[in-house]
Design a protein around this motif. Structure first.
Motif, PDB file in Angstrom:
ATOM      1  N   PHE A   1       0.827  -1.210   0.000  1.00 53.89           N
ATOM      2  CA  PHE A   1       0.000   0.000   0.000  1.00 53.89           C
ATOM      3  C   PHE A   1       0.863   1.263   0.000  1.00 53.89           C
ATOM      4  O   PHE A   1       0.370   2.354   0.261  1.00 53.89           O
ATOM      5  N   GLY A   2       2.164   1.091  -0.239  1.00 51.09           N
ATOM      6  CA  GLY A   2       3.047   2.255  -0.331  1.00 51.09           C
ATOM      7  C   GLY A   2       3.885   2.511   0.904  1.00 51.09           C
ATOM      8  O   GLY A   2       4.668   3.467   0.948  1.00 51.09           O
ATOM      9  N   GLY A   3       3.761   1.649   1.936  1.00 48.68           N
ATOM     10  CA  GLY A   3       4.592   1.805   3.134  1.00 48.68           C
ATOM     11  C   GLY A   3       6.050   1.478   2.841  1.00 48.68           C
ATOM     12  O   GLY A   3       6.375   0.867   1.811  1.00 48.68           O
ATOM     13  N   VAL A   4       6.928   1.876   3.751  1.00 48.88           N
ATOM     14  CA  VAL A   4       8.364   1.573   3.576  1.00 48.88           C
ATOM     15  C   VAL A   4       8.562   0.077   3.849  1.00 48.88           C
ATOM     16  O   VAL A   4       8.033  -0.434   4.849  1.00 48.88           O
ATOM     17  N   PRO A   5       9.301  -0.629   3.002  1.00 55.05           N
ATOM     18  CA  PRO A   5       9.505  -2.065   3.256  1.00 55.05           C
ATOM     19  C   PRO A   5      10.067  -2.311   4.672  1.00 55.05           C
ATOM     20  O   PRO A   5      10.894  -1.539   5.147  1.00 55.05           O
ATOM     21  N   ALA A   6       9.588  -3.382   5.298  1.00 55.70           N
ATOM     22  CA  ALA A   6       9.973  -3.663   6.691  1.00 55.70           C
ATOM     23  C   ALA A   6      11.479  -3.925   6.813  1.00 55.70           C
ATOM     24  O   ALA A   6      12.078  -3.640   7.846  1.00 55.70           O
ATOM     25  N   PHE A   7      12.079  -4.476   5.776  1.00 53.74           N
ATOM     26  CA  PHE A   7      13.520  -4.781   5.843  1.00 53.74           C
ATOM     27  C   PHE A   7      14.239  -4.048   4.710  1.00 53.74           C
ATOM     28  O   PHE A   7      13.801  -4.089   3.565  1.00 53.74           O
ATOM     29  N   GLN A   8      15.328  -3.404   5.083  1.00 53.03           N
ATOM     30  CA  GLN A   8      16.116  -2.689   4.059  1.00 53.03           C
ATOM     31  C   GLN A   8      16.864  -3.688   3.196  1.00 53.03           C
ATOM     32  O   GLN A   8      16.944  -3.562   1.981  1.00 53.03           O
ATOM     33  N   GLU A   9      17.431  -4.693   3.894  1.00 52.76           N
ATOM     34  CA  GLU A   9      18.188  -5.722   3.169  1.00 52.76           C
ATOM     35  C   GLU A   9      17.269  -6.920   2.938  1.00 52.76           C
ATOM     36  O   GLU A   9      16.467  -7.252   3.827  1.00 52.76           O
ATOM     37  N   LYS A  10      17.414  -7.548   1.792  1.00 52.62           N
ATOM     38  CA  LYS A  10      16.518  -8.673   1.488  1.00 52.62           C
ATOM     39  C   LYS A  10      16.774  -9.827   2.460  1.00 52.62           C
ATOM     40  O   LYS A  10      17.928 -10.168   2.734  1.00 52.62           O
ATOM     41  N   LEU A  11      15.694 -10.407   2.949  1.00 54.01           N
ATOM     42  CA  LEU A  11      15.789 -11.530   3.885  1.00 54.01           C
ATOM     43  C   LEU A  11      15.528 -12.817   3.096  1.00 54.01           C
ATOM     44  O   LEU A  11      14.401 -13.039   2.639  1.00 54.01           O
ATOM     45  N   HIS A  12      16.560 -13.635   2.957  1.00 53.79           N
ATOM     46  CA  HIS A  12      16.434 -14.828   2.112  1.00 53.79           C
ATOM     47  C   HIS A  12      16.106 -16.068   2.939  1.00 53.79           C
ATOM     48  O   HIS A  12      16.513 -16.170   4.092  1.00 53.79           O
ATOM     49  N   VAL A  13      15.435 -17.012   2.285  1.00 52.24           N
ATOM     50  CA  VAL A  13      15.306 -18.355   2.859  1.00 52.24           C
ATOM     51  C   VAL A  13      16.602 -19.077   2.518  1.00 52.24           C
ATOM     52  O   VAL A  13      17.031 -19.049   1.369  1.00 52.24           O
ATOM     53  N   GLY A  14      17.230 -19.684   3.498  1.00 53.99           N
ATOM     54  CA  GLY A  14      18.436 -20.463   3.206  1.00 53.99           C
ATOM     55  C   GLY A  14      19.676 -19.617   3.023  1.00 53.99           C
ATOM     56  O   GLY A  14      20.548 -19.922   2.204  1.00 53.99           O
ATOM     57  N   ARG A  15      19.752 -18.534   3.798  1.00 56.88           N
ATOM     58  CA  ARG A  15      21.006 -17.762   3.765  1.00 56.88           C
ATOM     59  C   ARG A  15      22.080 -18.606   4.457  1.00 56.88           C
ATOM     60  O   ARG A  15      21.826 -19.175   5.526  1.00 56.88           O
ATOM     61  N   PRO A  16      23.281 -18.680   3.868  1.00 61.06           N
ATOM     62  CA  PRO A  16      24.273 -19.620   4.406  1.00 61.06           C
ATOM     63  C   PRO A  16      24.672 -19.336   5.857  1.00 61.06           C
ATOM     64  O   PRO A  16      24.852 -18.190   6.246  1.00 61.06           O
ATOM     65  N   ASN A  17      24.789 -20.411   6.614  1.00 64.55           N
ATOM     66  CA  ASN A  17      25.376 -20.328   7.953  1.00 64.55           C
ATOM     67  C   ASN A  17      26.868 -20.549   7.804  1.00 64.55           C
ATOM     68  O   ASN A  17      27.306 -21.497   7.150  1.00 64.55           O
ATOM     69  N   ILE A  18      27.630 -19.666   8.419  1.00 61.49           N
ATOM     70  CA  ILE A  18      29.093 -19.820   8.353  1.00 61.49           C
ATOM     71  C   ILE A  18      29.577 -19.999   9.785  1.00 61.49           C
ATOM     72  O   ILE A  18      29.159 -19.257  10.671  1.00 61.49           O
ATOM     73  N   GLY A  19      30.410 -21.007   9.989  1.00 63.77           N
ATOM     74  CA  GLY A  19      30.905 -21.254  11.351  1.00 63.77           C
ATOM     75  C   GLY A  19      31.967 -20.226  11.727  1.00 63.77           C
ATOM     76  O   GLY A  19      31.903 -19.071  11.305  1.00 63.77           O
TER      77      GLY A  19
END
Ligand code: PLP
Length: 403
Positions: free
Chosen positions: A11-29
């Motif tokens: 509806f024209g609001g500012v997106p809740a996240f500035q950076e894209k939130l991905h499914v399956g973003r890599p986990n790094i130890g």
């Protein structure tokens, strides 16, 4: 926190996240440990071909799972291809259609016909009663997929495979670190195959493994992984290049040291989603079986449009506008993709549960980079969209909010 329709990005609001939130973003130890290992392998100038990291990785995985053999491979898909070929699958093999396309392709690639079987709507895994109906004289095996880390009905499938003298393998790409009846996944069927792709909660950049308790099968897999070489100049059978590189094994060894942390964060996130989505009619959060060890790497929603009045795809549009890149999974099902869809007949092989689930499932972001606050924000958006469903539908119908 968004709580009114006007605040939603559609509806024209500012997106809740500035950076894209991905499914399956890599986990790094531990990055320091990883860089240390990379320096070691560079100093050693041993980059692949059975190096010390590869050997250590295989030993550690085998010990973790309590399995006799772990053979590391360059990807989950190549691992499936090698496992299928080494176990002698031919003709027809029964597989779910509700899986990543690699399960079917790894068969088709070797001119084995995948025969698609429907799933149990509660577990999203093969329905054993339907498997039995699909067995013909050409059937050589069954491949179950432990979707979302939820184990197949291993007991029933083992019984069917035994009675019909079929091979039984499992695509365990989602199920590293999970268990079935108290025993680690990796110990069942003739062999099980993991994927350690970057999007999995535990990764080796690209990679996979075949695990088995069958000594002869393990030997055949090792040969095939390395062109059929037994010595420097001695090739005794056909093979391919399926080796895992040292840098991947270094990533794997490093990730193994943080495995429990990865699982703990996934579990915390799962519990947060469960709490935040409670009492939202028409939304089912796929329940992980907490009596078994799980890795909780997938947050899976099933959207029942008859109740919510909003389709899965529209809800996804709402989330994408907020930079929450929720994903459909296994949509529209392998049987609706080429080359399978050309040969698939609705009448001959009805897959009603697969169709239903593939139309309903939406996976949400989790992993080390997702916090409880992020989850509260995501769930509030879902709640707000469902509560204002008529206005949301009108907005999306007009195309005004196309993303
Ligand atoms: C169920 C399933 N099987 C097979 C694969 C293929 O694994 P890879 O990407 O490591 O080749 C994946 C994931 O990518 C998967 O989710």
């Amino acid at each position: 926190m968004k709580s009114s329709l006007e605040q939603l990005a559609i509806f024209g609001g500012v997106p809740a996240f500035q950076e894209k939130l991905h499914v399956g973003r890599p986990n790094i130890g531990n990055r320091e440990r990883l860089l240390e290992r990379i320096n070691q392998l560079l100093d050693r100038k041993w980059l692949t071909n059975g190096g010390p990291f590869e050997q250590e990785f295989e030993e550690r995985v085998a010990a973790l799972l309590g399995v006799r053999h772990c053979i590391s491979i360059c990807s989950g898909t190549v691992a499936l291809e090698i496992a299928f070929r080494a176990s002698g699958l031919t003709g027809e093999v029964i597989v779910p259609s509700f899986t990543f396309i690699a399960t079917a392709h790894a068969l088709q690639w070797q001119k084995i016909t995948p025969v698609f079987c429907d799933i149990d709507p509660h577990t999203h895994t093969l329905d054993p009663a339907k498997v039995e109906q699909l067995i013909t004289t050409r059937t050589s095996g069954i491949v179950g997929v432990h979707v979302w880390g939820q184990s197949c009905d291993v007991k029933a499938l083992t019984d069917i495979a035994g009675r019909h003298e079929l091979k039984l393998l499992f695509d365990a790409a989602h199920a590293f670190g999970c268990s079935y009846e108290g025993r680690p996944i990796g110990n069942f069927g003739d062999a099980e195959v993991f994927s350690f792709h970057a999007t999995k909660f535990f990764n080796t950049f690209e990679g996979g493994a075949i695990v088995t308790n069958d000594d002869a099968l393990a030997a055949a897999v090792r040969l095939m992984r390395n062109f059929g070489f037994t010595g420097y100049d001695d090739v005794i059978s056909v093979g391919t290049n399926g080796k895992m590189s040292e840098i991947s094994a270094a990533m794997g060894l490093t990730g193994l040291e943080s495995l429990e942390d990865f699982i703990a964060v996934n579990y915390r996130n799962y519990k947060c989603y469960q709490q935040e989505l409670a009492d939202l009619p028409g939304i089912r959060l796929f329940p992980h079986n907490e009596s078994q060890r799980g890795n909780y790497q997938y947050i899976v929603l099933e959207i029942d449009q008859a109740v919510t009045q909003i389709s899965r795809d529209r809800l996804m549009q709402v989330l994408w506008a907020e930079n929450i890149l929720a994903r459909r999974y296994f949509y529209p099902g392998c049987h609706r993709m080429e080359p399978y869809s050309s040969h698939y007949s609705d009448a001959a092989q009805p897959l009603p549960e697969t169709e239903k689930i593939a139309d309903r499932v939406l996976c949400l972001p989790t992993g080390m980079s997702v916090t409880p606050t992020d989850i509260a924000v995501i769930c509030r958006i879902i709640r707000t969209a469902i509560q204002g469903v008529d206005a949301v539908n009108r907005r999306l119908e007009t195309g005004a909010a196309r993303i």
